[in-house]
Design a protein around this motif. Structure first.
Motif, PDB file in Angstrom:
ATOM      1  N   GLY A  16      -9.619 -12.907  -4.306  1.00  0.00           N
ATOM      2  CA  GLY A  16      -8.716 -12.831  -5.444  1.00  0.00           C
ATOM      3  C   GLY A  16      -7.683 -11.741  -5.312  1.00  0.00           C
ATOM      4  N   SER A  17      -6.894 -11.584  -6.373  1.00  0.00           N
ATOM      5  CA  SER A  17      -5.794 -10.620  -6.382  1.00  0.00           C
ATOM      6  C   SER A  17      -5.837  -9.769  -7.649  1.00  0.00           C
ATOM      7  N   LEU A  18      -5.297  -8.579  -7.522  1.00  0.00           N
ATOM      8  CA  LEU A  18      -5.072  -7.685  -8.648  1.00  0.00           C
ATOM      9  C   LEU A  18      -3.787  -6.924  -8.392  1.00  0.00           C
ATOM     10  N   LYS A  19      -3.131  -6.523  -9.473  1.00  0.00           N
ATOM     11  CA  LYS A  19      -1.960  -5.663  -9.343  1.00  0.00           C
ATOM     12  C   LYS A  19      -2.184  -4.408 -10.170  1.00  0.00           C
ATOM     13  N   LEU A  20      -2.207  -3.286  -9.491  1.00  0.00           N
ATOM     14  CA  LEU A  20      -2.362  -1.999 -10.161  1.00  0.00           C
ATOM     15  C   LEU A  20      -0.992  -1.424 -10.498  1.00  0.00           C
ATOM     16  N   SER A  21      -0.942  -0.725 -11.610  1.00  0.00           N
ATOM     17  CA  SER A  21       0.276  -0.026 -12.014  1.00  0.00           C
ATOM     18  C   SER A  21      -0.056   1.435 -12.273  1.00  0.00           C
ATOM     19  N   CYS A  22       0.924   2.291 -12.031  1.00  0.00           N
ATOM     20  CA  CYS A  22       0.778   3.716 -12.334  1.00  0.00           C
ATOM     21  C   CYS A  22       2.057   4.153 -13.036  1.00  0.00           C
ATOM     22  N   ALA A  23       1.942   4.346 -14.325  1.00  0.00           N
ATOM     23  CA  ALA A  23       3.075   4.794 -15.125  1.00  0.00           C
ATOM     24  C   ALA A  23       3.089   6.319 -15.159  1.00  0.00           C
ATOM     25  N   THR A  24       4.255   6.888 -14.929  1.00  0.00           N
ATOM     26  CA  THR A  24       4.325   8.350 -14.838  1.00  0.00           C
ATOM     27  C   THR A  24       5.351   8.915 -15.811  1.00  0.00           C
ATOM     28  N   SER A  25       5.202  10.195 -16.081  1.00  0.00           N
ATOM     29  CA  SER A  25       6.158  10.874 -16.943  1.00  0.00           C
ATOM     30  C   SER A  25       6.086  12.376 -16.709  1.00  0.00           C
ATOM     31  N   ARG A  26       7.116  13.055 -17.164  1.00  0.00           N
ATOM     32  CA  ARG A  26       7.197  14.519 -17.160  1.00  0.00           C
ATOM     33  C   ARG A  26       7.415  15.126 -15.778  1.00  0.00           C
ATOM     34  N   PHE A  27       7.930  14.333 -14.843  1.00  0.00           N
ATOM     35  CA  PHE A  27       8.422  14.908 -13.598  1.00  0.00           C
ATOM     36  C   PHE A  27       9.494  13.980 -13.049  1.00  0.00           C
ATOM     37  N   THR A  28      10.252  14.461 -12.079  1.00  0.00           N
ATOM     38  CA  THR A  28      11.370  13.674 -11.540  1.00  0.00           C
ATOM     39  C   THR A  28      10.830  12.701 -10.504  1.00  0.00           C
ATOM     40  N   ASN A  30      11.845  10.142  -8.931  1.00  0.00           N
ATOM     41  CA  ASN A  30      12.624   9.780  -7.741  1.00  0.00           C
ATOM     42  C   ASN A  30      12.431  10.753  -6.586  1.00  0.00           C
ATOM     43  N   ASN A  31      12.022  11.974  -6.867  1.00  0.00           N
ATOM     44  CA  ASN A  31      11.906  13.008  -5.836  1.00  0.00           C
ATOM     45  C   ASN A  31      10.546  13.036  -5.156  1.00  0.00           C
ATOM     46  N   TYR A  32       9.655  12.169  -5.591  1.00  0.00           N
ATOM     47  CA  TYR A  32       8.278  12.233  -5.130  1.00  0.00           C
ATOM     48  C   TYR A  32       7.893  11.011  -4.296  1.00  0.00           C
ATOM     49  N   ALA A  33       7.114  11.291  -3.243  1.00  0.00           N
ATOM     50  CA  ALA A  33       6.417  10.218  -2.558  1.00  0.00           C
ATOM     51  C   ALA A  33       5.230   9.813  -3.425  1.00  0.00           C
ATOM     52  N   MET A  34       5.031   8.510  -3.549  1.00  0.00           N
ATOM     53  CA  MET A  34       3.940   7.995  -4.382  1.00  0.00           C
ATOM     54  C   MET A  34       2.919   7.287  -3.506  1.00  0.00           C
ATOM     55  N   SER A  35       1.674   7.511  -3.832  1.00  0.00           N
ATOM     56  CA  SER A  35       0.601   6.943  -3.026  1.00  0.00           C
ATOM     57  C   SER A  35      -0.503   6.392  -3.900  1.00  0.00           C
ATOM     58  N   TRP A  36      -1.258   5.499  -3.302  1.00  0.00           N
ATOM     59  CA  TRP A  36      -2.525   5.034  -3.872  1.00  0.00           C
ATOM     60  C   TRP A  36      -3.638   5.466  -2.923  1.00  0.00           C
ATOM     61  N   TYR A  37      -4.654   6.077  -3.493  1.00  0.00           N
ATOM     62  CA  TYR A  37      -5.864   6.442  -2.783  1.00  0.00           C
ATOM     63  C   TYR A  37      -7.016   5.671  -3.418  1.00  0.00           C
ATOM     64  N   ARG A  38      -8.112   5.611  -2.713  1.00  0.00           N
ATOM     65  CA  ARG A  38      -9.327   5.032  -3.297  1.00  0.00           C
ATOM     66  C   ARG A  38     -10.551   5.804  -2.831  1.00  0.00           C
ATOM     67  N   GLN A  39     -11.561   5.725  -3.666  1.00  0.00           N
ATOM     68  CA  GLN A  39     -12.821   6.391  -3.336  1.00  0.00           C
ATOM     69  C   GLN A  39     -13.972   5.517  -3.785  1.00  0.00           C
ATOM     70  N   ASN A  74      11.968   2.935  -9.677  1.00  0.00           N
ATOM     71  CA  ASN A  74      12.416   4.276 -10.057  1.00  0.00           C
ATOM     72  C   ASN A  74      13.019   4.300 -11.460  1.00  0.00           C
ATOM     73  N   ALA A  75      13.483   3.163 -11.932  1.00  0.00           N
ATOM     74  CA  ALA A  75      14.024   3.118 -13.291  1.00  0.00           C
ATOM     75  C   ALA A  75      12.920   3.199 -14.339  1.00  0.00           C
ATOM     76  N   LYS A  76      11.740   2.716 -13.975  1.00  0.00           N
ATOM     77  CA  LYS A  76      10.610   2.719 -14.911  1.00  0.00           C
ATOM     78  C   LYS A  76       9.606   3.822 -14.599  1.00  0.00           C
ATOM     79  N   ASN A  77       9.885   4.625 -13.561  1.00  0.00           N
ATOM     80  CA  ASN A  77       8.961   5.698 -13.171  1.00  0.00           C
ATOM     81  C   ASN A  77       7.547   5.164 -12.939  1.00  0.00           C
ATOM     82  N   THR A  78       7.476   4.055 -12.259  1.00  0.00           N
ATOM     83  CA  THR A  78       6.195   3.369 -12.078  1.00  0.00           C
ATOM     84  C   THR A  78       6.035   2.947 -10.626  1.00  0.00           C
TER      85      THR A  78
END
Length: 120
Positions: A16-28, A30-39, A74-78
C-alpha cells in the motif's frame, strides 16, 4: 517557537501507500534542508530522504529508493513523503527534520513523529 508537525501516518497493508506531511512554522523554511528520518523499535534513527532548500535536489536511503519520494512546497512551508509499495520493514516512527548550517551555528529542529505500521 519552531513548530514541525507531522501527519499522515497510520496502518497500511503491504504494497500500500501513504503520504506523510510535515507542516512547519516560525522559521525561514526556504533556507533549510528538510529530511524524513525513521526509527523502528530497538533500532537507531535513520535518514530516509532529504531535500535541499533550493533546486529540489533530493537523496534517499537505499532501502527506499524507487518507492519513496520527498517533495517540498516552499509556499506552504510543508514537506511531504510519498511512500509506495510499503513493506513491513518500513514500520517505524517517522520524524520530520529541518536543518541549516551556518558559520556561526547549526540549526536543527525535529517534529514529534508520526507512526507508520505496515502489516496485513
Amino acid at each position: 517557537q519552531v513548530h514541525l508537525v507531522e501527519s499522515g501516518g497510520g496502518l497500511v497493508q503491504p504494497g500500500g501507500s501513504l503520504k506523510l506531511s510535515c507542516a512547519t512554522s516560525r522559521f525561514t523554511f526556504n533556507n533549510y534542508a528538510m529530511s524524513w528520518y525513521r526509527q523502528a523499535p530497538g533500532k537507531e534513527r535513520e535518514l530516509v530522504a532529504r531535500i535541499i532548500s533550493a533546486g529540489g535536489i533530493s537523496n534517499y536511503a537505499d532501502s527506499v529508493k524507487g518507492r519513496f519520494t520527498i517533495s517540498r512546497d516552499n509556499a506552504k512551508n510543508t514537506v511531504y513523503l510519498q511512500m509506495n509499495i510499503l513493506k513491513p520493514e518500513d514500520t517505524a516512527m517517522y520524524y520530520c527534520n529541518a536543518r541549516r548550517t551556518t558559520l556561526a551555528r547549526n540549526y536543527d529542529y525535529w517534529g514529534q513523529g508520526t507512526q507508520v505500521t505496515v502489516s496485513s
